[in-house]
Design a protein around this motif. Structure first.
Motif, PDB file in Angstrom:
ATOM      1  N   MET A   1       0.640  -1.291   0.325  1.00 27.98           N
ATOM      2  CA  MET A   1      -0.070  -0.259   0.014  1.00 27.98           C
ATOM      3  C   MET A   1       0.810   1.246  -0.072  1.00 27.98           C
ATOM      4  N   ARG A   2       0.860   2.485  -0.754  1.00 32.55           N
ATOM      5  CA  ARG A   2       1.342   3.544  -1.506  1.00 32.55           C
ATOM      6  C   ARG A   2       0.500   4.687  -1.497  1.00 32.55           C
ATOM      7  N   PHE A   3      -0.115   5.650  -0.711  1.00 32.43           N
ATOM      8  CA  PHE A   3      -0.778   6.992  -0.673  1.00 32.43           C
ATOM      9  C   PHE A   3      -0.412   8.034   0.210  1.00 32.43           C
ATOM     10  N   GLU A   4      -0.492   8.955  -0.211  1.00 31.05           N
ATOM     11  CA  GLU A   4      -0.020  10.243   0.006  1.00 31.05           C
ATOM     12  C   GLU A   4      -1.943  11.352   0.322  1.00 31.05           C
ATOM     13  N   PHE A   5      -1.731  11.828   1.775  1.00 31.63           N
ATOM     14  CA  PHE A   5      -2.167  12.804   2.120  1.00 31.63           C
ATOM     15  C   PHE A   5      -2.287  13.958   2.062  1.00 31.63           C
ATOM     16  N   ALA A   6      -2.403  15.155   1.399  1.00 31.68           N
ATOM     17  CA  ALA A   6      -2.058  16.502   1.573  1.00 31.68           C
ATOM     18  C   ALA A   6      -3.441  17.258   1.891  1.00 31.68           C
ATOM     19  N   THR A   7      -3.205  18.335   2.766  1.00 32.69           N
ATOM     20  CA  THR A   7      -4.345  19.306   3.483  1.00 32.69           C
ATOM     21  C   THR A   7      -3.593  20.727   3.050  1.00 32.69           C
ATOM     22  N   ALA A   8      -4.236  21.345   3.486  1.00 34.14           N
ATOM     23  CA  ALA A   8      -3.738  22.918   4.014  1.00 34.14           C
ATOM     24  C   ALA A   8      -2.833  22.980   5.462  1.00 34.14           C
ATOM     25  N   ALA A   9      -1.859  23.726   5.636  1.00 36.42           N
ATOM     26  CA  ALA A   9      -0.818  23.153   6.502  1.00 36.42           C
ATOM     27  C   ALA A   9      -1.965  23.634   8.053  1.00 36.42           C
ATOM     28  N   ARG A  10      -2.456  23.815   8.030  1.00 35.71           N
ATOM     29  CA  ARG A  10      -3.338  24.368   9.224  1.00 35.71           C
ATOM     30  C   ARG A  10      -5.051  24.395   9.304  1.00 35.71           C
ATOM     31  N   ILE A  11      -5.393  23.666  10.246  1.00 33.47           N
ATOM     32  CA  ILE A  11      -6.701  23.416  10.595  1.00 33.47           C
ATOM     33  C   ILE A  11      -7.466  24.030  10.909  1.00 33.47           C
ATOM     34  N   ILE A  12      -8.355  24.923  11.497  1.00 37.51           N
ATOM     35  CA  ILE A  12      -9.450  25.599  13.091  1.00 37.51           C
ATOM     36  C   ILE A  12      -9.898  24.703  12.749  1.00 37.51           C
ATOM     37  N   GLY A 141     -15.547  22.335   0.666  1.00 37.39           N
ATOM     38  CA  GLY A 141     -13.931  21.596   0.870  1.00 37.39           C
ATOM     39  C   GLY A 141     -13.211  21.846   0.287  1.00 37.39           C
ATOM     40  N   ALA A 142     -13.714  23.493  -0.501  1.00 35.20           N
ATOM     41  CA  ALA A 142     -12.594  24.069  -0.506  1.00 35.20           C
ATOM     42  C   ALA A 142     -11.492  25.118   0.187  1.00 35.20           C
ATOM     43  N   GLU A 143     -11.903  24.843   0.967  1.00 29.96           N
ATOM     44  CA  GLU A 143     -10.407  24.889   2.466  1.00 29.96           C
ATOM     45  C   GLU A 143      -9.527  24.672   2.056  1.00 29.96           C
ATOM     46  N   VAL A 144      -9.546  23.154   2.033  1.00 29.76           N
ATOM     47  CA  VAL A 144      -8.418  22.662   2.048  1.00 29.76           C
ATOM     48  C   VAL A 144      -8.303  21.962   0.459  1.00 29.76           C
ATOM     49  N   LEU A 194     -22.182  15.734   0.576  1.00 25.62           N
ATOM     50  CA  LEU A 194     -22.472  14.222   0.718  1.00 25.62           C
ATOM     51  C   LEU A 194     -22.029  13.341  -0.456  1.00 25.62           C
ATOM     52  N   THR A 195     -22.004  14.578  -2.007  1.00 24.94           N
ATOM     53  CA  THR A 195     -21.311  13.711  -3.048  1.00 24.94           C
ATOM     54  C   THR A 195     -19.894  13.343  -2.544  1.00 24.94           C
ATOM     55  N   GLN A 196     -19.312  14.830  -1.711  1.00 28.30           N
ATOM     56  CA  GLN A 196     -17.774  15.062  -1.943  1.00 28.30           C
ATOM     57  C   GLN A 196     -17.056  13.841  -0.972  1.00 28.30           C
ATOM     58  N   VAL A 197     -17.862  12.924  -0.256  1.00 31.44           N
ATOM     59  CA  VAL A 197     -17.434  12.366   0.971  1.00 31.44           C
ATOM     60  C   VAL A 197     -18.015  10.838   0.518  1.00 31.44           C
ATOM     61  N   LEU A 198     -19.020  10.343  -0.812  1.00 26.51           N
ATOM     62  CA  LEU A 198     -19.497   9.625  -1.243  1.00 26.51           C
ATOM     63  C   LEU A 198     -18.759   9.002  -2.084  1.00 26.51           C
ATOM     64  N   GLU A 199     -18.562   9.750  -2.890  1.00 26.46           N
ATOM     65  CA  GLU A 199     -17.709   9.794  -4.360  1.00 26.46           C
ATOM     66  C   GLU A 199     -16.076   9.073  -4.150  1.00 26.46           C
ATOM     67  N   ALA A 251     -10.877  14.256   1.830  1.00 28.64           N
ATOM     68  CA  ALA A 251     -10.596  13.275   0.740  1.00 28.64           C
ATOM     69  C   ALA A 251     -10.697  13.690  -1.041  1.00 28.64           C
ATOM     70  N   LEU A 252     -11.129  14.247  -1.518  1.00 31.52           N
ATOM     71  CA  LEU A 252     -11.309  14.388  -3.034  1.00 31.52           C
ATOM     72  C   LEU A 252     -10.258  15.381  -3.283  1.00 31.52           C
ATOM     73  N   ALA A 253      -9.555  16.336  -2.473  1.00 27.73           N
ATOM     74  CA  ALA A 253      -8.189  16.295  -2.413  1.00 27.73           C
ATOM     75  C   ALA A 253      -6.966  15.354  -2.421  1.00 27.73           C
ATOM     76  N   ASN A 254      -7.944  14.006  -2.113  1.00 28.88           N
ATOM     77  CA  ASN A 254      -6.406  12.515  -1.875  1.00 28.88           C
ATOM     78  C   ASN A 254      -6.941  11.536  -2.499  1.00 28.88           C
ATOM     79  N   ALA A 255      -8.463  11.497  -2.898  1.00 31.30           N
ATOM     80  CA  ALA A 255      -8.731  10.228  -3.549  1.00 31.30           C
ATOM     81  C   ALA A 255      -9.609  10.314  -4.699  1.00 31.30           C
ATOM     82  N   LYS A 256      -9.030  11.420  -4.878  1.00 30.52           N
ATOM     83  CA  LYS A 256     -10.577  11.833  -6.313  1.00 30.52           C
ATOM     84  C   LYS A 256     -11.562  11.853  -6.191  1.00 30.52           C
ATOM     85  N   LEU A 257     -12.691  11.961  -7.272  1.00 35.35           N
ATOM     86  CA  LEU A 257     -13.978  12.328  -7.016  1.00 35.35           C
ATOM     87  C   LEU A 257     -14.507  10.912  -8.107  1.00 35.35           C
ATOM     88  N   GLY A 258     -15.445  11.540  -8.936  1.00 37.64           N
ATOM     89  CA  GLY A 258     -15.980  10.109  -9.983  1.00 37.64           C
ATOM     90  C   GLY A 258     -16.985  10.735 -11.374  1.00 37.64           C
TER      91      GLY A 258
END
Length: 302
Positions: A1-12, A141-144, A194-199, A251-258
């Motif tokens: 298994m190999r994957f990358e997880f990228a997001t905002a430098a900081r989330i509050i 989800g555009a903030e991340v 909902l779509t962006q956590v389901l896809e 999720a969409l930034a790291n696993a794509k959509l559909g």
């Protein structure tokens, strides 16, 4: 298994977005471009807080889905005023506009040099100007995310402006900022969430981290979207949708959509309809098609 997880430098996450934003922004620069929605009124407390911390402020109001022209106009304004930090306060359209402006502030050349599909898709060479994303809706989800979706009115299509350098430096998510959303926008943005956590959960590029946040996001949307639609000040429901919106972006930034988003991108360039509403209308149809295809290909699939 190999994957990358990228997001905002900081989330509050949590109440107090406006109060906390000014001192955090002051660490980045002293001249801010603040991108807001067309009315601009919800931004007044933020503008006042920034000024009280010695930051000169230029407000830029945008309406509707972001276009390439919107971004170019905002970038020209930011350069003219010498802005060295960008804040976006609004829905996904506002946040994407601010994201694109922050990228162009530090990367010269024409916007089309960097756009996919209708442009050359060149990579950015410099990190974007410091950017703080403060969502007032729960869904995009555009903030991340590391891209901005822009409409080219000339081509009648939505395209992505995408780079690892475009992920916001700070995502400040406050569910209280969503209380004033009218029911129609609550529904559209909530179904986008909902779509962006389901896809990403059923796509072909998932990983254990995105699976976990997708499951949590789907649970929160399903139990709270009707409650938030019926009572905009239901604190628990609004918190659930804000969490789901944030998780959808992760999720969409790291696993794509559909296929829902694949079709929505094309339809959005041709129709003056909210992105979330298009996704909501497509979702049951795409899910039915996917389910039928899976049953034919692998009848015993769990």
């Amino acid at each position: 298994m190999r994957f990358e997880f990228a997001t905002a430098a900081r989330i509050i996450f949590g109440p107090g977005a406006i109060k906390d934003a000014a001192p955090l922004a002051r660490d980045w620069g002293d001249k801010a471009l603040v991108v807001t929605g067309s009315s601009g009124e919800p931004a007044d407390p933020l503008l006042d807080a920034l000024k009280s911390h010695g930051i000169s402020v230029t407000a830029y109001h945008v309406s509707g889905e972001p276009t390439t022209d919107t971004v170019l106009t905002g970038t020209a304004l930011a350069r003219e005023m010498g802005c060295n930090v960008v804040l976006g306060l609004g829905g996904g359209s506002v946040l994407d506009t601010g994201k694109a402006i922050s990228a162009l502030l530090t990367n010269r050349g024409d916007l089309c040099d960097y756009l996919e599909r209708i442009g050359q898709g060149k990579p950015l060479t410099q990190p974007a100007a410091p950017y703080m994303a403060i969502p007032t809706t729960a869904g995009s989800g555009a903030e991340v995310t590391r891209n901005a979706v822009l409409t080219s009115t000339r081509h009648r299509v939505k395209v992505s402006f995408r780079s690892q350098w475009m992920t916001p430096r700070l995502a400040r998510v406050d569910p209280e900022l969503t209380y004033s959303l009218p029911p129609s926008l609550t529904a559209a943005t909530g179904l986008d969430a909902l779509t962006q956590v389901l896809e990403p959960y059923v796509c072909n590029m998932p990983n254990p981290m995105t699976d976990a946040i997708c499951r949590e996001g789907m649970s929160r949307v399903s139990r709270s979207i009707r409650r938030a639609y019926q009572d905009g000040h239901d604190a628990q429901a609004r918190e659930d949708l804000s969490v789901a919106g944030l998780f959808g972006g992760l999720a969409l930034a790291n696993a794509k959509l559909g296929a829902v988003h694949g079709l929505a991108g094309s339809l959005g360039g041709m129709l003056s309809a909210p992105h979330g509403a298009i996704c909501a209308r497509l979702l049951p149809l795409v899910m039915a098609a996917n389910r039928q295809a899976l049953q034919q290909r692998d009848p015993d699939s769990p």
